[in-house]
Design a protein around this motif. Structure first.
Motif, PDB file in Angstrom:
ATOM      1  N   TYR A  92       0.836  -1.204   0.000  1.00 46.27           N
ATOM      2  CA  TYR A  92       0.000   0.000   0.000  1.00 46.27           C
ATOM      3  C   TYR A  92       0.874   1.259   0.000  1.00 46.27           C
ATOM      4  N   LYS A  93       1.917   1.251   0.811  1.00 48.18           N
ATOM      5  CA  LYS A  93       2.791   2.426   0.907  1.00 48.18           C
ATOM      6  C   LYS A  93       3.582   2.628  -0.386  1.00 48.18           C
ATOM      7  N   VAL A  94       4.049   1.533  -0.976  1.00 48.32           N
ATOM      8  CA  VAL A  94       4.772   1.629  -2.241  1.00 48.32           C
ATOM      9  C   VAL A  94       3.862   2.198  -3.328  1.00 48.32           C
ATOM     10  N   LEU A  95       2.628   1.724  -3.376  1.00 49.68           N
ATOM     11  CA  LEU A  95       1.667   2.233  -4.366  1.00 49.68           C
ATOM     12  C   LEU A  95       1.409   3.727  -4.162  1.00 49.68           C
ATOM     13  N   ALA A  96       1.326   4.141  -2.897  1.00 49.94           N
ATOM     14  CA  ALA A  96       1.099   5.552  -2.605  1.00 49.94           C
ATOM     15  C   ALA A  96       2.261   6.404  -3.116  1.00 49.94           C
ATOM     16  N   VAL A  97       3.483   5.949  -2.890  1.00 49.11           N
ATOM     17  CA  VAL A  97       4.663   6.684  -3.364  1.00 49.11           C
ATOM     18  C   VAL A  97       4.664   6.768  -4.891  1.00 49.11           C
ATOM     19  N   LEU A  98       4.315   5.663  -5.550  1.00 50.30           N
ATOM     20  CA  LEU A  98       4.295   5.656  -7.015  1.00 50.30           C
ATOM     21  C   LEU A  98       3.199   6.563  -7.561  1.00 50.30           C
ATOM     22  N   MET A  99       2.070   6.675  -6.851  1.00 46.08           N
ATOM     23  CA  MET A  99       1.019   7.600  -7.281  1.00 46.08           C
ATOM     24  C   MET A  99       1.508   9.042  -7.218  1.00 46.08           C
ATOM     25  N   VAL A 100       2.262   9.365  -6.181  1.00 51.22           N
ATOM     26  CA  VAL A 100       2.851  10.707  -6.090  1.00 51.22           C
ATOM     27  C   VAL A 100       3.796  10.936  -7.270  1.00 51.22           C
ATOM     28  N   GLY A 101       4.593   9.915  -7.588  1.00 56.56           N
ATOM     29  CA  GLY A 101       5.493  10.012  -8.727  1.00 56.56           C
ATOM     30  C   GLY A 101       4.744  10.203 -10.034  1.00 56.56           C
ATOM     31  N   MET A 102       3.624   9.496 -10.191  1.00 54.64           N
ATOM     32  CA  MET A 102       2.808   9.638 -11.395  1.00 54.64           C
ATOM     33  C   MET A 102       2.221  11.048 -11.490  1.00 54.64           C
ATOM     34  N   ALA A 103       1.815  11.606 -10.346  1.00 50.88           N
ATOM     35  CA  ALA A 103       1.287  12.975 -10.340  1.00 50.88           C
ATOM     36  C   ALA A 103       2.355  13.953 -10.802  1.00 50.88           C
TER      37      ALA A 103
END
Length: 285
Positions: A132-143
């Motif tokens: 979950y935390k890794v996905l959250a970090v990657l979403m920030v990167g995608m933004a």
């Protein structure tokens, strides 16, 4: 986003990783499944991408899928969208033009195929809380990638041949990892990479990105098929079909609306959506 409140269903096998939400119960909200897919498709169509980065938080927060199950479903839906989009892209950019730039696809694939396998391996081995935390970090990167790609003019790097090849493999590997872990096609990263490293125009880069995305997704899919949670697809086949149909319909509509909403308004709004989703996914347990 909180999990969709659905009544328990007795006598129906449940995917063990999906927070106890039965597949049959999800299908009681057919309009929501189709509508969510359509909304994601419209968002993707408006920015010329598949929109899978917006689908992932919906699968987790609205439909109650656990992290790995959501990633696998997102990957399957992304695969359907890419296969659907490929003929349209081939009509816009001739096979001859693509054939003249086959080396770009091969260069990126040399890294992305390895990255996809590695990313899927890491995802299935992660604890759910970590994923979950890794996905959250990657979403920030995608933004951040979304904002940069649409707010700045991407030039091209004039790299020597050997350096360009190495950079392509390294970039491909990183993109393959991200695409596998998030269950996305990776066009958000591939298109600016192709423009930056190889100097391709944006239209050609979009078509080349699909040619790289398809085999990259298939490799990740093959690795995920060895995981026990891959059964989520079988348990939610009709749900996935509804969301895929919505995504394709929405993408067509979004494509027709392309340019109606100014990027100055649209891109920051979508970036905020991703950031808010990242916070909610990070807090998920």
């Amino acid at each position: 986003m909180s999990a969709l409140p659905l009544p328990p269903v007795t006598g129906v096998a449940e995917a063990p990783t999906d927070k106890g939400l039965a597949a049959a119960a999800r299908l009681r909200s057919v309009p929501l499944a189709f509508g969510a897919g359509a909304m994601v498709g419209v968002l993707g169509g408006l920015i010329g991408l598949g929109g899978a980065e917006f689908r992932l938080p919906l699968l987790i927060g609205v439909f109650g899928f656990a992290a790995l199950s959501a990633v696998i479903l997102n990957k399957a839906l992304s695969l359907v969208v890419v296969v659907t989009a490929l003929p349209a892209r081939l009509a816009a950019v001739s096979v001859g033009d693509l054939g003249g730039h086959w080396s770009i696809a091969v260069n990126l694939l040399a890294g992305s195929l390895l990255g996809a396998w590695a990313g899927a391996c890491w995802a299935v081995r992660m604890r759910s809380a970590t994923l979950y935390k890794v996905l959250a970090v990657l979403m920030v990167g995608m933004a951040a990638a979304l904002t940069l790609a649409h707010s700045t003019t991407v030039g091209s790097l004039d790299l020597p041949g050997p350096v360009q090849v190495v950079a392509g493999v390294v970039a491909g590997f990183g993109i393959g990892v991200v695409a596998a872990i998030m269950g996305v096609a990776g066009g958000e990263l591939l298109i600016p990479t192709i423009v930056l490293l190889f100097g391709a125009d944006i239209k050609l880069a979009g078509s080349l990105s699909l040619l790289v995305s398809l085999p990259t997704m298939l490799v990740a899919f093959a690795r995920y098929s060895r995981a026990g949670s891959f059964a989520v697809l079988g348990a939610n086949l009709r749900f996935a079909a509804l969301m895929a149909a919505g995504s394709i319909t929405g993408a067509l509509l979004g494509g027709m609306l392309l340019g109606v909403i100014a990027d100055l308004v649209l891109i920051p709004a979508l970036a905020v959506v991703l950031l808010v989703s990242a916070v909610k996914v990070a807090r998920h347990d």
